[in-house]
Design a protein around this motif. Structure first.
Motif, mmCIF file in Angstrom:
data_model
loop_
_atom_site.group_PDB
_atom_site.id
_atom_site.type_symbol
_atom_site.label_atom_id
_atom_site.label_comp_id
_atom_site.label_asym_id
_atom_site.label_seq_id
_atom_site.Cartn_x
_atom_site.Cartn_y
_atom_site.Cartn_z
ATOM 1 N N GLN A 1 -0.580 -3.284 -6.652
ATOM 2 C CA GLN A 1 -1.657 -2.589 -5.798
ATOM 3 C C GLN A 1 -1.810 -1.397 -6.261
ATOM 4 O O GLN A 1 -2.696 -0.650 -5.760
ATOM 5 N N LYS B 1 -1.680 -8.833 1.964
ATOM 6 C CA LYS B 1 -3.025 -8.062 1.862
ATOM 7 C C LYS B 1 -4.223 -8.757 1.406
ATOM 8 O O LYS B 1 -4.040 -9.516 0.788
ATOM 9 N N SER C 1 0.855 -1.001 -0.134
ATOM 10 C CA SER C 1 -0.058 0.049 0.094
ATOM 11 C C SER C 1 0.835 1.307 -0.138
ATOM 12 O O SER C 1 0.366 2.380 -0.426
#
Length: 381
Positions: A157, A381, A120
């Motif tokens: 991501q 994640k 992230s």
């Protein structure tokens, strides 16, 4: 400040130096279609992660190829080695001011990162830079076209809600040069995969093929130009092939974009002042080009058409891998001259790339070593 070809400063002094240094040239006339680059290489991430070996050197390789064949001026390439989040903020701000100072001129901003990621955020020497914040800063930079290459674990991501596209085809439709407008993000992995380094290649596997592609290995149609589409297809196929048999598992580069325009985006040109090393169609094999013990580029000649690399003048060692075994050649390149390889240049050898580079830890699967950029501490994640 070091004597690198582009602006390189230590993490401690970057905020104080980058603004006045760049603003001093802000009134200079910029060429049509200006190109700016921010290249970040951090071996150190959060304290819980093991240090990388090649992130900083990979950023330097990107700087070199952009200056040599990418059409970037030295003053417009900012290299951050082992910097912090505030250093990156200062670099982004400096480039934004440069772009704003010449309104109406098309501008390309190329961002490159090699280092740790937790899926992230990018990690810079204990700091975290969330993907969303970086994407917003790129979108708001004022550049007409923004291209980001992210070589880190779980980097797919960053592509976000549009979703990562894990296919070798790059169905981009944007104009050659800087007629396109929008953002392109190319990640070294999918959203769930580890990025891998190679001790024998001396760098990240994805970045190795990215740099090789820009030097000319990705030139599929033989026009001596490397487009974004060609570069992605090359990096995707070679990265996936090189990591398919490693213990970490295959690594799939991914992409996402939001663009307007027609045609394709040219990122490098093989023709020019550099020397040109030509791999004729009649000399099949997988070639590794070394300067000293450093792997500069890799070219696979499969017989479709002649392939070329644009390289600085100098002496090189070529290792050629064929079905019949290994061969070696020594060649010299001169600026503005083409050196076409011939069969007589090569002699059989038993020296492998690992032998040549003196690596102690070798892969059981040939040329590619295996270890994830973020080791076993990377959360999923």
């Amino acid at each position: 400040m070091s004597a690198h070809l582009s602006l390189t400063v230590s993490a401690e002094v970057l905020p104080a130096l980058v603004a006045p240094l760049l603003s001093a040239t802000v009134c200079a006339a910029e060429p049509e279609g200006s190109r700016y680059a921010i290249l970040v290489g951090n071996d150190v991430g959060l304290p819980v992660r093991p240090a990388l070996r090649y992130a900083a050197s990979d950023a330097r390789k990107m700087r070199d190829v952009l200056l040599r064949v990418g059409g970037f001026a030295e003053k417009d390439v900012l290299l951050l080695e082992e910097g912090s989040a505030s250093d990156l903020e200062a670099a982004l701000g400096a480039v934004e001011r440069r772009i704003a100072a010449v309104p109406g001129k098309a501008a390309l901003l190329l961002f490159y990162f090699s280092g740790h990621s937790d899926g992230s955020a990018l990690e810079l020497d204990g700091d975290r830079v969330p993907f969303a914040d970086l994407r917003r800063r790129l979108d708001e930079s004022g550049a007409t076209l923004r291209i980001a290459f992210i070589d880190a674990c779980l980097s797919g991501q960053m592509i976000g809600v549009r979703g990562a596209t894990l296919e070798p085809a790059f169905e981009i439709d944007a104009s050659e040069g800087l007629g396109a407008e929008g953002t392109v993000v190319v990640s070294s992995t999918s959203a769930t995969e580890m990025a891998q380094e190679s001790a024998e290649l001396g760098g990240g596997v994805f970045t190795h093929h990215l740099v090789s592609g820009l030097y000319g290995a990705a030139d599929e149609d033989g026009d001596l130009k490397v487009s974004l589409r060609e570069l992605y297809r090359h990096a995707y196929g070679r990265t996936l092939g090189a990591t398919a048999r490693t213990l970490t598992g295959p690594q799939h580069p991914a992409y996402g974009f939001a663009l307007e325009g027609k045609g394709d985006i040219v990122l490098s040109q093989v023709a020019g002042r550099s020397g040109r090393l030509q791999f004729p169609v009649g000399l099949p094999g997988s070639y590794f080009v070394l300067s000293g013990n450093d792997v500069v580029a890799q070219v696979d000649q499969a017989g479709e058409h002649d392939r070329s690399l644009a390289l600085p003048a100098g002496s090189y060692v070529l290792l050629r891998r064929m079905d019949q075994g290994l061969a070696q050649a020594r060649v010299a390149l001169a600026d503005g001259r083409t050196r076409t390889l011939e069969e007589k240049d090569f002699s059989p050898t038993t020296v492998t790339l690992a032998d040549r580079r003196g690596n102690e830890n070798r892969s059981p699967n040939g040329l590619v070593g295996y270890y994830a950029l973020s080791g076993w501490f990377m959360p999923e994640k």
